[in-house]
Scaffold this motif. Structure first.
Motif, PDB file in Angstrom:
ATOM      1  N   LEU A 145       0.831  -1.200   0.000  1.00  0.00           N
ATOM      2  CA  LEU A 145       0.000   0.000   0.000  1.00  0.00           C
ATOM      3  C   LEU A 145       0.865   1.248   0.000  1.00  0.00           C
ATOM      4  N   THR A 146       0.305   2.342  -0.523  1.00  0.00           N
ATOM      5  CA  THR A 146       1.012   3.618  -0.455  1.00  0.00           C
ATOM      6  C   THR A 146       1.138   4.051   0.997  1.00  0.00           C
ATOM      7  N   ALA A 147       2.208   4.754   1.303  1.00  0.00           N
ATOM      8  CA  ALA A 147       2.535   5.037   2.700  1.00  0.00           C
ATOM      9  C   ALA A 147       1.581   6.034   3.345  1.00  0.00           C
ATOM     10  N   THR A 148       1.049   6.980   2.583  1.00  0.00           N
ATOM     11  CA  THR A 148       0.219   8.017   3.187  1.00  0.00           C
ATOM     12  C   THR A 148      -1.269   7.712   3.094  1.00  0.00           C
ATOM     13  N   SER A 149      -1.753   7.332   1.911  1.00  0.00           N
ATOM     14  CA  SER A 149      -3.186   7.118   1.720  1.00  0.00           C
ATOM     15  C   SER A 149      -3.612   5.664   1.861  1.00  0.00           C
ATOM     16  N   LEU A 150      -2.643   4.736   1.948  1.00  0.00           N
ATOM     17  CA  LEU A 150      -2.927   3.305   2.063  1.00  0.00           C
ATOM     18  C   LEU A 150      -3.782   2.784   0.912  1.00  0.00           C
ATOM     19  N   HIS A 151      -3.428   3.232  -0.293  1.00  0.00           N
ATOM     20  CA  HIS A 151      -4.096   2.735  -1.497  1.00  0.00           C
ATOM     21  C   HIS A 151      -3.259   1.625  -2.137  1.00  0.00           C
ATOM     22  N   PRO A 152      -3.900   0.725  -2.870  1.00  0.00           N
ATOM     23  CA  PRO A 152      -3.173  -0.424  -3.424  1.00  0.00           C
ATOM     24  C   PRO A 152      -2.123  -0.046  -4.467  1.00  0.00           C
ATOM     25  N   ARG A 153      -0.993  -0.739  -4.373  1.00  0.00           N
ATOM     26  CA  ARG A 153       0.028  -0.725  -5.411  1.00  0.00           C
ATOM     27  C   ARG A 153      -0.106  -2.012  -6.234  1.00  0.00           C
ATOM     28  N   ALA A 154       0.801  -2.179  -7.178  1.00  0.00           N
ATOM     29  CA  ALA A 154       0.696  -3.312  -8.101  1.00  0.00           C
ATOM     30  C   ALA A 154       0.720  -4.654  -7.383  1.00  0.00           C
ATOM     31  N   ALA A 155       1.604  -4.814  -6.393  1.00  0.00           N
ATOM     32  CA  ALA A 155       1.713  -6.107  -5.715  1.00  0.00           C
ATOM     33  C   ALA A 155       0.436  -6.440  -4.939  1.00  0.00           C
ATOM     34  N   TRP A 156      -0.281  -5.422  -4.461  1.00  0.00           N
ATOM     35  CA  TRP A 156      -1.551  -5.685  -3.766  1.00  0.00           C
ATOM     36  C   TRP A 156      -2.533  -6.352  -4.719  1.00  0.00           C
ATOM     37  N   TRP A 157      -2.650  -5.808  -5.932  1.00  0.00           N
ATOM     38  CA  TRP A 157      -3.574  -6.396  -6.895  1.00  0.00           C
ATOM     39  C   TRP A 157      -3.152  -7.819  -7.251  1.00  0.00           C
ATOM     40  N   ALA A 158      -1.857  -8.017  -7.450  1.00  0.00           N
ATOM     41  CA  ALA A 158      -1.369  -9.355  -7.816  1.00  0.00           C
ATOM     42  C   ALA A 158      -1.711 -10.374  -6.748  1.00  0.00           C
ATOM     43  N   LEU A 159      -1.519 -10.009  -5.478  1.00  0.00           N
ATOM     44  CA  LEU A 159      -1.753 -10.972  -4.400  1.00  0.00           C
ATOM     45  C   LEU A 159      -3.235 -11.105  -4.061  1.00  0.00           C
ATOM     46  N   SER A 160      -4.025 -10.073  -4.276  1.00  0.00           N
ATOM     47  CA  SER A 160      -5.464 -10.218  -4.030  1.00  0.00           C
ATOM     48  C   SER A 160      -6.093 -11.128  -5.084  1.00  0.00           C
ATOM     49  N   TRP A 161      -5.671 -10.998  -6.333  1.00  0.00           N
ATOM     50  CA  TRP A 161      -6.160 -11.919  -7.373  1.00  0.00           C
ATOM     51  C   TRP A 161      -5.703 -13.343  -7.067  1.00  0.00           C
ATOM     52  N   TYR A 162      -4.448 -13.481  -6.664  1.00  0.00           N
ATOM     53  CA  TYR A 162      -3.927 -14.803  -6.315  1.00  0.00           C
ATOM     54  C   TYR A 162      -4.741 -15.428  -5.184  1.00  0.00           C
ATOM     55  N   ALA A 163      -4.999 -14.648  -4.126  1.00  0.00           N
ATOM     56  CA  ALA A 163      -5.647 -15.182  -2.933  1.00  0.00           C
ATOM     57  C   ALA A 163      -7.059 -15.672  -3.218  1.00  0.00           C
ATOM     58  N   ARG A 164      -7.791 -14.938  -4.048  1.00  0.00           N
ATOM     59  CA  ARG A 164      -9.178 -15.363  -4.261  1.00  0.00           C
ATOM     60  C   ARG A 164      -9.280 -16.605  -5.137  1.00  0.00           C
ATOM     61  N   GLY A 165      -8.192 -17.005  -5.739  1.00  0.00           N
ATOM     62  CA  GLY A 165      -8.208 -18.202  -6.552  1.00  0.00           C
ATOM     63  C   GLY A 165      -7.790 -19.475  -5.853  1.00  0.00           C
ATOM     64  N   THR A 166      -7.287 -19.378  -4.622  1.00  0.00           N
ATOM     65  CA  THR A 166      -6.725 -20.573  -3.990  1.00  0.00           C
ATOM     66  C   THR A 166      -7.775 -21.637  -3.687  1.00  0.00           C
ATOM     67  N   ALA A 167      -9.004 -21.223  -3.396  1.00  0.00           N
ATOM     68  CA  ALA A 167     -10.028 -22.202  -3.020  1.00  0.00           C
ATOM     69  C   ALA A 167     -10.453 -23.071  -4.197  1.00  0.00           C
ATOM     70  N   SER A 168     -10.248 -22.606  -5.427  1.00  0.00           N
ATOM     71  CA  SER A 168     -10.649 -23.412  -6.593  1.00  0.00           C
ATOM     72  C   SER A 168      -9.493 -23.530  -7.585  1.00  0.00           C
TER      73      SER A 168
END
Length: 452
Positions: free
Chosen positions: A307-330
């Motif tokens: 996340l960005t340090a001041t506003s805590l908004h997603p950076r590229a790695a956040w999107w990569a890992l959130s997509w990864y995480a939602r796929g683990t169950a299937s």
């Protein structure tokens, strides 16, 4: 690897210091090729049972970072000192808590936090561990005995002294908490076969146990592709070795992953977790580093730089890992023929969608072109509940570009080309994926007019 910073939690009045410089990156042979087509395969008929490897170090209190950016990541591990990350919130989020005992005792690089080295008075160390175990009897902790005992900032004793430290911690924890407590070590700074095997051999002779064998994957100048090879070697040679059954070895953990120069890239984040998942690692946590701007992600609420340090908004790695995480169950079987292309696939992220995630990463061991085309061979498509007997699907593509410390978000890409093959098979081509880009292919039912 660039100058490496301490990732331990130290008192606020102490300065985070540069610890030293490791070897220089290997030379890359010649200029990159003008073009590259990476080839990969997915089989939707082949489900796989996996563990999500999204985890974090430190940086969690009762409210920050907010749930809106933590919950989508479904973290399964949080590693900290109890003071550096809230146990109650981490476990409420579904994560197992790895408690680093040495973070509370202190390190030589930080003056031992006013204490002495443990080997000066072993009885004090044993009493400290016993007190920690008694205080936390009601908590389900993984007990990580000492952080990076192969690195001088964290340990200046001998390896034999580390073994004695580990044995005494093991005895104290077992006496207080019994056989179900998970005790981890040696948590070395890189994959070190010598340290891993010697701890196991020591415990065979000293009547102690290593429930979780742990190390860190911070490749620095090395190739990211070595991460999976290390894990497979440890699984085959140590976890499945009957010689170590008597020491209670039951899991392999990579308690820190991602080197400093890869920390802000989405494709590289996917590259690490995909390799660790495919190699059978049980738990893992993203490492924290100092950012180019000077922000210390070990002491901020940035999810180790996602996340960005001041506003805590997603950076590229956040999107990569959130997509990864939602796929683990299937999760379903997938494989890339090129280490520069990471791929993960999921059959049912919800009842109407399947997903394929791609990352074009710098492996650090060869020169790569700025973009690549990706050719995907998809089989088992008729096993997607929305595809039906025809095996026809609609595919939409989204891209996240790595933008350093700035926030970012997915944007739509041109639809990939799709060729219908044999029943249940498709050949999909995605063009011009940029280096460090993460791409999501979202599969759904075709429109009524049959368009993809």
């Amino acid at each position: 690897m660039t100058a490496r910073l301490s990732r331990a939690v130290v008192p606020a009045f102490l300065t985070i210091v540069t610890l030293g410089v490791a070897g220089t990156p290997p030379a890359r042979a010649g200029p990159p090729p003008a073009t590259l087509t990476a080839v990969a395969s997915v089989d939707f008929a082949h489900p796989e049972k996996v563990h999500s490897l999204v985890g974090f170090l430190h940086g969690l209190d009762d409210t920050q970072p907010p749930d809106r950016v933590v919950v989508p990541l479904h973290p399964t591990l949080w590693r900290g000192s109890l003071a550096s990350a809230s146990y109650d919130r981490a476990t409420a989020l579904g994560a197992r808590y790895m408690f680093v005992l040495s973070d509370l005792w202190g390190y030589p690089g930080a003056g031992w936090y006013g204490r002495q080295a443990p080997w000066v008075d072993w009885d004090k160390w044993s009493a400290f561990v016993r007190d920690m175990a008694a205080e936390n009897r009601s908590r389900r902790l993984i007990w990580d005995v000492w952080n990076e005992p192969d690195w001088p900032y964290f340990w200046t004793g001998s390896e034999a002294q580390y073994h004695e430290l580990y044995r005494r911690a093991y005895v104290a924890i077992r006496q207080e908490l019994g056989p179900d407590a998970i005790i981890a070590g040696p948590s070395v700074s890189v994959f070190r076969w010598d340290w891993l095997t010697r701890l196991l051999e020591f415990c065979r002779s000293a009547d102690c146990e290593v429930d979780a064998l742990s190390w860190h994957e911070l490749p620095g100048g090395g190739a990211i592709s070595s991460v999976g090879a290390h894990a497979r070697r440890a699984r085959l040679g140590l976890l499945h070795n009957p010689a170590y059954a008597q020491v209670g070895l039951r899991e392999l953990d990579v308690s820190e992953y991602v080197g400093q120069r890869d920390a802000l890239y989405g494709a590289e984040a996917l590259g690490y977790v995909s390799q660790l998942e495919n190699a059978g690692i049980k738990r893992a946590a993203h490492a924290c580093w100092q950012e180019p701007s000077g922000v210390d992600d070990c002491h901020a609420h940035t999810l180790d730089g996602l996340l960005t340090a001041t506003s805590l908004h997603p950076r590229a790695a956040w999107w990569a890992l959130s997509w990864y995480a939602r796929g683990t169950a299937s999760r379903v079987w997938s494989q890339s023929a090129d280490p520069a292309l990471a791929i993960m696939a999921a059959r049912a992220v919800d009842p109407r969608h399947a997903e394929i995630e791609l990352g074009y990463l710098d492996t650090h061991d060869r020169a790569l072109p700025a973009t690549t085309d990706v050719q995907l061979d998809l089989s088992g498509v008729r096993h997607l509940r929305f595809a039906g007997r025809s095996g026809r699907v609609r595919i939409r593509a989204y891209r996240v570009r790595s933008t350093g410390e700035a926030q970012t978000a997915p944007t739509s890409m041109a639809p990939p080309s799709v060729v219908q093959g044999a029943p249940g098979r498709l050949v999909v081509r995605v063009r011009a994926v940029g280096l460090h880009d993460t791409v999501l292919l979202r599969l759904s039912a075709p429109s009524r007019r049959g368009r993809r």
